[in-house]
Design an enzyme around this catalytic site. Structure first.
Site, PDB file in Angstrom:
ATOM      1  N   GLY A 115      14.305  79.802  92.758  1.00  0.00           N
ATOM      2  CA  GLY A 115      12.851  79.690  92.655  1.00  0.00           C
ATOM      3  C   GLY A 115      12.297  78.593  91.759  1.00  0.00           C
ATOM      4  N   GLU A 141      12.186  78.986  84.288  1.00  0.00           N
ATOM      5  CA  GLU A 141      12.095  80.055  85.292  1.00  0.00           C
ATOM      6  C   GLU A 141      10.814  79.908  86.110  1.00  0.00           C
ATOM      7  OE1 GLU A 141      13.450  82.478  86.747  1.00  0.00           O
ATOM      8  OE2 GLU A 141      14.696  83.740  85.468  1.00  0.00           O
ATOM      9  N   ASP A 142      10.856  80.361  87.352  1.00  0.00           N
ATOM     10  CA  ASP A 142       9.639  80.427  88.148  1.00  0.00           C
ATOM     11  C   ASP A 142       8.793  81.622  87.711  1.00  0.00           C
ATOM     12  OD1 ASP A 142      11.534  82.222  89.076  1.00  0.00           O
ATOM     13  OD2 ASP A 142      11.170  81.841  91.203  1.00  0.00           O
ATOM     14  N   ASP A 169       9.678  88.788  85.703  1.00  0.00           N
ATOM     15  CA  ASP A 169       9.140  90.058  86.193  1.00  0.00           C
ATOM     16  C   ASP A 169       9.642  91.162  85.252  1.00  0.00           C
ATOM     17  OD1 ASP A 169       8.042  92.006  87.817  1.00  0.00           O
ATOM     18  OD2 ASP A 169       9.440  91.760  89.456  1.00  0.00           O
ATOM     19  N   LYS A 189       4.828  88.306  84.198  1.00  0.00           N
ATOM     20  CA  LYS A 189       4.143  89.590  84.455  1.00  0.00           C
ATOM     21  C   LYS A 189       4.318  90.474  83.217  1.00  0.00           C
ATOM     22  CE  LYS A 189       5.115  89.629  89.467  1.00  0.00           C
ATOM     23  NZ  LYS A 189       5.880  90.295  90.550  1.00  0.00           N
ATOM     24  N   PHE A 227       3.008  90.962  93.929  1.00  0.00           N
ATOM     25  CA  PHE A 227       4.115  90.182  94.463  1.00  0.00           C
ATOM     26  C   PHE A 227       3.557  88.838  94.902  1.00  0.00           C
ATOM     27  CE2 PHE A 227       7.107  88.566  97.509  1.00  0.00           C
ATOM     28  CZ  PHE A 227       8.297  88.744  96.833  1.00  0.00           C
ATOM     29  N   VAL A 228       4.164  87.752  94.440  1.00  0.00           N
ATOM     30  CA  VAL A 228       3.620  86.423  94.735  1.00  0.00           C
ATOM     31  C   VAL A 228       4.628  85.542  95.468  1.00  0.00           C
ATOM     32  CG1 VAL A 228       1.942  86.426  92.846  1.00  0.00           C
ATOM     33  CG2 VAL A 228       4.249  85.620  92.402  1.00  0.00           C
ATOM     34  N   ASP A 237       9.713  83.054  96.890  1.00  0.00           N
ATOM     35  CA  ASP A 237       9.902  83.454  98.292  1.00  0.00           C
ATOM     36  C   ASP A 237       9.635  84.924  98.551  1.00  0.00           C
ATOM     37  OD1 ASP A 237      12.343  84.313  96.876  1.00  0.00           O
ATOM     38  OD2 ASP A 237      13.014  84.865  98.889  1.00  0.00           O
ATOM     39  N   ARG A 258       8.729  79.429 100.149  1.00  0.00           N
ATOM     40  CA  ARG A 258       8.955  78.577  98.960  1.00  0.00           C
ATOM     41  C   ARG A 258       8.231  77.242  99.075  1.00  0.00           C
ATOM     42  NH1 ARG A 258      13.115  81.055  96.085  1.00  0.00           N
ATOM     43  NH2 ARG A 258      14.788  81.987  97.300  1.00  0.00           N
TER      44      ARG A 258
HETATM   45  P1  IMP Z   1      13.280  89.837  87.035  1.00  0.00           P
HETATM   46  O1  IMP Z   1      12.771  91.174  87.480  1.00  0.00           O
HETATM   47  O2  IMP Z   1      12.474  89.280  85.889  1.00  0.00           O
HETATM   48  O3  IMP Z   1      14.759  89.871  86.747  1.00  0.00           O
HETATM   49  O4  IMP Z   1      13.045  88.837  88.259  1.00  0.00           O
HETATM   50  C1  IMP Z   1      14.109  88.530  89.090  1.00  0.00           C
HETATM   51  C2  IMP Z   1      13.759  87.534  90.129  1.00  0.00           C
HETATM   52  O5  IMP Z   1      13.028  88.207  91.123  1.00  0.00           O
HETATM   53  C3  IMP Z   1      12.914  86.327  89.745  1.00  0.00           C
HETATM   54  O6  IMP Z   1      13.618  85.253  89.186  1.00  0.00           O
HETATM   55  C4  IMP Z   1      12.350  85.956  91.115  1.00  0.00           C
HETATM   56  O7  IMP Z   1      13.295  85.182  91.810  1.00  0.00           O
HETATM   57  C5  IMP Z   1      12.205  87.319  91.769  1.00  0.00           C
HETATM   58  N1  IMP Z   1      10.823  87.790  91.682  1.00  0.00           N
HETATM   59  C6  IMP Z   1      10.272  88.613  90.771  1.00  0.00           C
HETATM   60  N2  IMP Z   1       8.959  88.820  91.036  1.00  0.00           N
HETATM   61  C7  IMP Z   1       8.704  88.090  92.130  1.00  0.00           C
HETATM   62  C8  IMP Z   1       7.501  87.861  92.905  1.00  0.00           C
HETATM   63  O8  IMP Z   1       6.402  88.358  92.643  1.00  0.00           O
HETATM   64  N3  IMP Z   1       7.642  87.036  93.982  1.00  0.00           N
HETATM   65  C9  IMP Z   1       8.807  86.436  94.336  1.00  0.00           C
HETATM   66  N4  IMP Z   1       9.939  86.623  93.634  1.00  0.00           N
HETATM   67  C10 IMP Z   1       9.876  87.432  92.555  1.00  0.00           C
END
Ligand code: IMP
Length: 180
Positions: free
Chosen positions: A47, A100-101, A104, A132, A154-155, A161, A167
């Site tokens: 991402g 990071e993109d 979450d 978030k 969710f974005v 993606d 993307r």
């Molecule tokens: P984490 O929950 O912070 O470990 O996020 C894990 C991964 O989930 C991120 O690096 C993104 O690739 C993906 N992700 C989390 N939230 C979103 C969203 O809202 N849209 C798209 N991908 C997401």
């Protein structure tokens, strides 16, 4: 503007112009904070590639770029994360900026940070485009540079993606909850 990917509808949330302006400011901050340091930017694939591509063009100090790719098994709720592409650089005594993109729950980031810390970098900071705050499970003290704080939507777009798609969109869109 609305878009559709697979079964989901999305509404425009952040326009590219707004994203670019924010990235310009983060770039200025990084150039000041890491003056004379030669930091290493580590993009977390997949991402972050669009964000890092724009961010690096705002960096005027000497710097290096590399990538890491991790795989998370979200389907079975086990939360297990493994390396898909390990970091290929020696990070000992380096100033590391993880890019990071989106953060979450923070689980992916936590895993990546632990791997980097094991190499004893001189400093470790995180730069994420989206954060978030209501979803993150533990406080991440390395989270120094945040583009936008967003609600638990969710974005997609700008590198992010949905089922592998979306993307390529320049702007960022948020999912519209399904009507019953
Ligand atoms: P984490 O929950 O912070 O470990 O996020 C894990 C991964 O989930 C991120 O690096 C993104 O690739 C993906 N992700 C989390 N939230 C979103 C969203 O809202 N849209 C798209 N991908 C997401």
């Amino acid at each position: 503007m609305k878009i559709q990917i697979d079964d989901k509808d999305f509404d425009l949330m952040l326009e590219y112009d707004q994203i670019k302006k924010r990235i310009r400011l983060i770039g200025i901050q990084l150039n000041v904070d890491f003056e004379n340091r030669i930091p290493v930017f580590i993009g977390v694939l997949t991402g972050s590639f669009v964000f890092l591509g724009d961010l690096i063009k705002e960096i005027t100090i000497a710097s290096e770029v590399t990538f890491v790719k991790v795989k998370s098994y979200t389907g079975d709720q086990s939360g297990v994360i493994t390396d898909e592409m390990a970091i290929s650089m020696n990070l000992k005594d380096r100033d590391v900026i993880v890019v990071e993109d989106i953060v979450d729950t923070g689980k992916t980031l936590k895993y990546v940070l632990e791997k980097i810390k094991a190499q004893n970098p001189a400093s470790l900071n995180v730069c994420t485009l989206l954060f978030k705050p209501n979803a993150v499970e533990n406080e991440i003290e390395e989270l120094t540079y945040v583009g936008f704080e967003i609600p638990n939507d969710f974005v997609v777009g700008y590198g992010l993606d949905y089922n592998g798609l979306g993307r390529n969109f320049k702007d960022i869109y948020k999912a519209v909850p399904k009507q019953r």
